[in-house]
Design an enzyme around this catalytic site. Structure first.
Site, short mmCIF file in Angstrom:
data_model
loop_
_atom_site.label_atom_id
_atom_site.label_comp_id
_atom_site.label_asym_id
_atom_site.label_seq_id
_atom_site.Cartn_x
_atom_site.Cartn_y
_atom_site.Cartn_z
N HIS A 1 8.97 2.75 8.75
CA HIS A 1 8.83 1.78 9.72
C HIS A 1 7.81 2.40 10.72
O HIS A 1 7.56 3.49 11.00
CB HIS A 1 10.13 1.56 10.66
CG HIS A 1 9.95 0.61 11.65
ND1 HIS A 1 9.77 -0.82 11.28
CD2 HIS A 1 9.67 0.82 12.97
CE1 HIS A 1 9.75 -1.50 12.39
NE2 HIS A 1 9.67 -0.69 13.64
N LYS B 1 23.38 -14.79 -0.10
CA LYS B 1 22.65 -13.33 0.07
C LYS B 1 23.60 -12.47 -0.95
O LYS B 1 22.93 -11.76 -1.57
CB LYS B 1 23.07 -12.90 1.28
CG LYS B 1 22.19 -11.60 1.50
CD LYS B 1 22.06 -11.28 3.00
CE LYS B 1 21.19 -9.76 3.05
NZ LYS B 1 19.80 -9.90 3.69
N SER C 1 0.77 -1.18 0.05
CA SER C 1 0.06 -0.01 -0.14
C SER C 1 0.83 1.09 -0.15
O SER C 1 0.56 2.35 -0.74
CB SER C 1 -1.14 -0.03 1.35
OG SER C 1 -0.30 0.05 2.49
N ASN C 2 2.06 1.17 0.77
CA ASN C 2 2.85 2.39 0.61
C ASN C 2 3.29 2.61 -0.78
O ASN C 2 3.59 3.78 -1.35
CB ASN C 2 3.93 2.54 1.57
CG ASN C 2 3.78 2.76 3.12
OD1 ASN C 2 3.53 4.13 3.30
ND2 ASN C 2 3.44 1.56 3.76
N ARG D 1 13.35 -7.74 4.50
CA ARG D 1 14.82 -8.02 4.63
C ARG D 1 15.91 -7.08 4.99
O ARG D 1 15.70 -6.08 4.49
CB ARG D 1 15.34 -8.84 3.10
CG ARG D 1 14.56 -10.25 2.79
CD ARG D 1 14.99 -10.64 1.53
NE ARG D 1 14.25 -11.65 1.43
CZ ARG D 1 14.32 -13.05 1.77
NH1 ARG D 1 15.33 -12.96 2.46
NH2 ARG D 1 13.32 -13.76 1.68
N LEU D 2 16.95 -7.71 5.58
CA LEU D 2 18.07 -6.99 5.67
C LEU D 2 18.74 -6.66 4.46
O LEU D 2 18.97 -7.49 3.75
CB LEU D 2 19.12 -7.34 6.83
CG LEU D 2 18.52 -7.36 8.38
CD1 LEU D 2 19.37 -7.96 9.19
CD2 LEU D 2 18.26 -5.90 8.80
N ILE D 3 19.33 -5.34 4.16
CA ILE D 3 20.14 -4.97 3.00
C ILE D 3 21.38 -5.53 3.56
O ILE D 3 21.97 -5.07 4.51
CB ILE D 3 19.87 -3.50 2.80
CG1 ILE D 3 18.41 -3.19 2.56
CG2 ILE D 3 20.77 -3.28 1.51
CD1 ILE D 3 17.99 -3.93 1.34
C1 GRF Z 1 4.23 -0.75 6.57
O1 GRF Z 1 3.86 -0.49 7.78
C2 GRF Z 1 5.72 -0.32 6.86
O2 GRF Z 1 6.19 0.84 7.74
C3 GRF Z 1 6.57 -1.60 6.96
O3 GRF Z 1 5.87 -2.34 6.49
C4 GRF Z 1 4.38 -2.06 6.21
C5 GRF Z 1 4.12 -2.33 4.64
O4 GRF Z 1 2.60 -2.27 4.39
N1 GRF Z 1 7.81 -1.25 6.87
P1 GRF Z 1 2.29 -2.03 2.91
O5 GRF Z 1 2.92 -3.25 2.20
O6 GRF Z 1 3.07 -0.81 2.41
O7 GRF Z 1 0.83 -2.08 3.09
#
Ligand code: GRF
Length: 189
Positions: A110, A66, A13-14, A92-94
């Site tokens: 985050h 990795k 969604s972001n 994942r960690l980069i």
């Molecule tokens: C978000 O809450 C972001 O902060 C975290 O993972 C979630 C991802 O949500 N890193 P979406 O996949 O963007 O809906």
């Protein structure tokens, strides 16, 4: 135009909100070259198709290490002349391969007021601790788990009646505003 790639492992969604901000002209200097995902079942892929955006599904279990997994991602980024990497729910960690190539050019979002509650289940932990405020953080990515330098944050209250779902919704709505705003300031303008 500034070329960015967005990494997502899940819902996306972001990622979609960033795309919408490009469409409406808020991010008028940004071009997303592709979505990169480590999960073929990620719903983000479906969202990318709606924007007719190229998707690269690069699965770590297809690589012996990795480093070779990330080398494949790096090749893709370089081919597309990507300047910035935007993590949006990339779980994942980069590692050093990408970090060395894109130092200071990888961002993450985050769902907590870092440095509180890095890692998984940040929302649940804030509730469990009885925190009265929560929020979202955008930060530079380093080798740690949500440990890089903070760029910007937004906060919101936590109410007695909140559940994971209600708080998550409130925090995600902050994220949808915060991430495009940081990308505009740092990359677009
Ligand atoms: C978000 O809450 C972001 O902060 C975290 O993972 C979630 C991802 O949500 N890193 P979406 O996949 O963007 O809906």
């Amino acid at each position: 135009m500034k070329k960015i790639a967005i990494f997502a492992s899940g819902n996306g969604s972001n990622f979609e909100k960033i795309m919408e901000n490009i469409q409406v002209g808020f991010l008028d200097q940004i071009e997303v070259t592709s979505l990169i995902t480590d999960k073929r079942e990620a719903f983000a892929i479906e969202r990318a198709r709606r924007f007719r955006l190229p998707v690269h599904i690069i699965e770590p279990n297809q690589f012996e290490s990795k480093a070779s997994y990330e080398a494949q991602i790096l090749k893709t980024l370089q081919r597309e002349e990507v300047e910035w990497v935007i993590l949006a729910g990339y779980m994942r960690l980069i590692g050093p391969t990408l970090l060395n190539a894109y130092e200071g050019k990888i961002l993450n979002i985050h769902p907590s007021l870092l440095p509180s509650f890095p890692g998984k289940n940040a929302i649940g932990q804030a509730l469990e601790y009885g925190c009265r405020v929560s929020g979202a953080t955008v930060h530079f990515v380093d080798s740690g788990m949500d440990t890089g330098k903070i760029i910007d944050q937004m906060s919101c209250p936590i109410y007695e009646t909140d559940t994971i779902d209600t708080l998550q919704l409130r925090v995600q709505n902050l994220e949808y505003e915060l991430y495009p705003r940081v990308i505009k300031k740092l990359i677009n303008d």
